[in-house]
Design a protein around this motif. Structure first.
Motif, PDB file in Angstrom:
ATOM      1  N   UNK A 134     -13.451   8.731  37.609  1.00 13.15           N
ATOM      2  CA  UNK A 134     -12.762   9.955  38.008  1.00 13.15           C
ATOM      3  C   UNK A 134     -13.313  10.547  39.298  1.00 13.15           C
ATOM      4  N   UNK A 135     -14.613  10.426  39.534  1.00 16.15           N
ATOM      5  CA  UNK A 135     -15.195  10.997  40.743  1.00 16.15           C
ATOM      6  C   UNK A 135     -15.071  10.063  41.935  1.00 16.15           C
ATOM      7  N   UNK A 136     -14.623   8.831  41.717  1.00 19.53           N
ATOM      8  CA  UNK A 136     -14.360   7.912  42.824  1.00 19.53           C
ATOM      9  C   UNK A 136     -12.895   7.951  43.227  1.00 19.53           C
ATOM     10  N   UNK A 137     -12.005   7.922  42.253  1.00 21.06           N
ATOM     11  CA  UNK A 137     -10.581   7.852  42.529  1.00 21.06           C
ATOM     12  C   UNK A 137      -9.934   9.219  42.674  1.00 21.06           C
ATOM     13  N   UNK A 138     -10.509  10.230  42.051  1.00 17.88           N
ATOM     14  CA  UNK A 138      -9.938  11.562  42.121  1.00 17.88           C
ATOM     15  C   UNK A 138      -9.054  11.879  40.931  1.00 17.88           C
ATOM     16  N   UNK A 139      -8.818  13.170  40.729  1.00 13.61           N
ATOM     17  CA  UNK A 139      -8.028  13.624  39.574  1.00 13.61           C
ATOM     18  C   UNK A 139      -6.551  13.284  39.724  1.00 13.61           C
ATOM     19  N   UNK A 140      -5.998  13.536  40.898  1.00 18.33           N
ATOM     20  CA  UNK A 140      -4.566  13.309  41.110  1.00 18.33           C
ATOM     21  C   UNK A 140      -4.187  11.847  40.903  1.00 18.33           C
ATOM     22  N   UNK A 141      -4.990  10.936  41.428  1.00 19.14           N
ATOM     23  CA  UNK A 141      -4.683   9.511  41.299  1.00 19.14           C
ATOM     24  C   UNK A 141      -4.644   9.083  39.840  1.00 19.14           C
ATOM     25  N   UNK A 142      -5.599   9.557  39.049  1.00 22.01           N
ATOM     26  CA  UNK A 142      -5.622   9.184  37.633  1.00 22.01           C
ATOM     27  C   UNK A 142      -4.465   9.817  36.869  1.00 22.01           C
ATOM     28  N   UNK A 143      -4.177  11.086  37.149  1.00 25.08           N
ATOM     29  CA  UNK A 143      -3.086  11.761  36.438  1.00 25.08           C
ATOM     30  C   UNK A 143      -1.730  11.123  36.768  1.00 25.08           C
ATOM     31  N   UNK A 144      -1.505  10.816  38.031  1.00 29.86           N
ATOM     32  CA  UNK A 144      -0.232  10.209  38.429  1.00 29.86           C
ATOM     33  C   UNK A 144      -0.146   8.770  37.936  1.00 29.86           C
ATOM     34  N   UNK A 145      -1.230   8.007  38.100  1.00 31.66           N
ATOM     35  CA  UNK A 145      -1.231   6.624  37.628  1.00 31.66           C
ATOM     36  C   UNK A 145      -1.071   6.523  36.123  1.00 31.66           C
ATOM     37  N   UNK A 146      -1.790   7.382  35.394  1.00 28.77           N
ATOM     38  CA  UNK A 146      -1.640   7.394  33.939  1.00 28.77           C
ATOM     39  C   UNK A 146      -0.249   7.807  33.515  1.00 28.77           C
ATOM     40  N   UNK A 147       0.335   8.779  34.231  1.00 26.35           N
ATOM     41  CA  UNK A 147       1.689   9.199  33.911  1.00 26.35           C
ATOM     42  C   UNK A 147       2.694   8.078  34.080  1.00 26.35           C
ATOM     43  N   UNK A 148       2.580   7.322  35.170  1.00 21.01           N
ATOM     44  CA  UNK A 148       3.500   6.207  35.409  1.00 21.01           C
ATOM     45  C   UNK A 148       3.354   5.140  34.330  1.00 21.01           C
ATOM     46  N   UNK A 149       2.108   4.818  33.974  1.00 23.67           N
ATOM     47  CA  UNK A 149       1.893   3.816  32.925  1.00 23.67           C
ATOM     48  C   UNK A 149       2.468   4.283  31.594  1.00 23.67           C
ATOM     49  N   UNK A 150       2.317   5.566  31.270  1.00 27.79           N
ATOM     50  CA  UNK A 150       2.855   6.073  30.013  1.00 27.79           C
ATOM     51  C   UNK A 150       4.382   6.055  30.007  1.00 27.79           C
ATOM     52  N   UNK A 151       4.998   6.380  31.145  1.00 25.44           N
ATOM     53  CA  UNK A 151       6.466   6.337  31.231  1.00 25.44           C
ATOM     54  C   UNK A 151       6.973   4.940  30.964  1.00 25.44           C
ATOM     55  N   UNK A 152       6.372   3.961  31.626  1.00 25.02           N
ATOM     56  CA  UNK A 152       6.801   2.563  31.454  1.00 25.02           C
ATOM     57  C   UNK A 152       6.653   2.139  29.994  1.00 25.02           C
ATOM     58  N   UNK A 153       5.542   2.482  29.372  1.00 24.48           N
ATOM     59  CA  UNK A 153       5.310   2.090  27.974  1.00 24.48           C
ATOM     60  C   UNK A 153       6.326   2.747  27.048  1.00 24.48           C
ATOM     61  N   UNK A 154       6.594   4.032  27.232  1.00 26.03           N
ATOM     62  CA  UNK A 154       7.553   4.734  26.379  1.00 26.03           C
ATOM     63  C   UNK A 154       8.945   4.129  26.512  1.00 26.03           C
ATOM     64  N   UNK A 155       9.357   3.833  27.738  1.00 30.86           N
ATOM     65  CA  UNK A 155      10.699   3.278  27.960  1.00 30.86           C
ATOM     66  C   UNK A 155      10.816   1.891  27.339  1.00 30.86           C
TER      67      UNK A 155
END
Length: 220
Positions: A57-78
């Motif tokens: 989290x301290x290397x990639x940043x908060x926004x990158x993890x939140x957006x990346x995790x959101x995209x992965x969750x969307x794909x999985x749900x669909x």
């Protein structure tokens, strides 16, 4: 942020999967014991994936993890919604191979939550407030989180009966909204001391209109 971050954290649907995993898996055609094993598996995946967030989290940043995790969750749900809509709707029961596939995809969803919105849904609100309002902001965050946990916990079974496989699309829609919200409205807080956090809001394209004391000289 104290309201929307915990709201979106719960509207990912993670609590529904963790609370009602045995019921959910049984409705997909799993046996009683298999559904309990699947529930234990998702819990283990959630706990272990949290360490990924701690490490990066301290290397990639908060926004990158939140957006990346959101995209992965969307794909999985669909994907889960498509599988259940095509197979469970027509056949009434999933085959063994599709059942395993659904469990694997749900584990990917849980893992995405574990390294993104799970821990960061608490981390971000704890570090964005100035010291003068931090305690009040955290109190709001906890209250909103518990309130929506109660709402989703009470309504999930009714939503599952009404939407069937569409329940996954329902949560995917909310994840899409919250990912866009982070992209547009959440500044990156990585490495910013709490004492200097106010300057992030003063420089942000939207929040600078609301935060008092902003001037073009400060923006430069």
């Amino acid at each position: 942020m104290a309201i929307f971050m915990p709201t979106f954290q719960i509207l990912t649907g993670i609590n529904s999967i963790l609370f009602y995993a045995p019921v959910l898996f049984q409705s997909m055609g799993f046996g009683r014991n298999a559904s309990l094993y699947s529930s234990a598996l998702t819990g283990a995946v959630l706990a272990s994936s949290t360490f990924v967030s701690i490490a990066i989290v301290d290397r990639w940043g908060r926004r990158a993890l939140l957006i990346g995790g959101g995209i992965q969750m969307i794909v999985c749900q669909v994907i889960v919604a498509i599988i259940l809509g095509l197979k469970l709707g027509s056949e009434g029961e999933l085959s063994k191979s599709f059942s395993i596939l659904v469990v694997v995809i749900i584990c990917f969803f849980v893992a995405a939550f574990g390294w993104s919105w799970g821990p960061l849904g608490w981390t971000v609100p704890s570090e964005i407030f100035p010291l003068e309002t931090r305690s009040a902001g955290q109190s709001i965050t906890v209250a909103v989180n518990l309130f929506f946990t109660f709402i989703i916990g009470q309504s999930f079974l009714s939503l599952l009966c009404a939407f069937k496989f569409g329940i996954f699309l329902f949560f995917a829609g909310w994840i899409t909204i919250m990912t866009i919200f982070v992209y547009l409205f959440l500044p990156e807080t990585k490495g910013v001391p709490i004492e200097e956090m106010i300057f992030l809001w003063k420089k942000h394209w939207f929040w600078k209109r609301i935060v008092p004391g902003y001037s073009e000289a400060e923006g430069e």
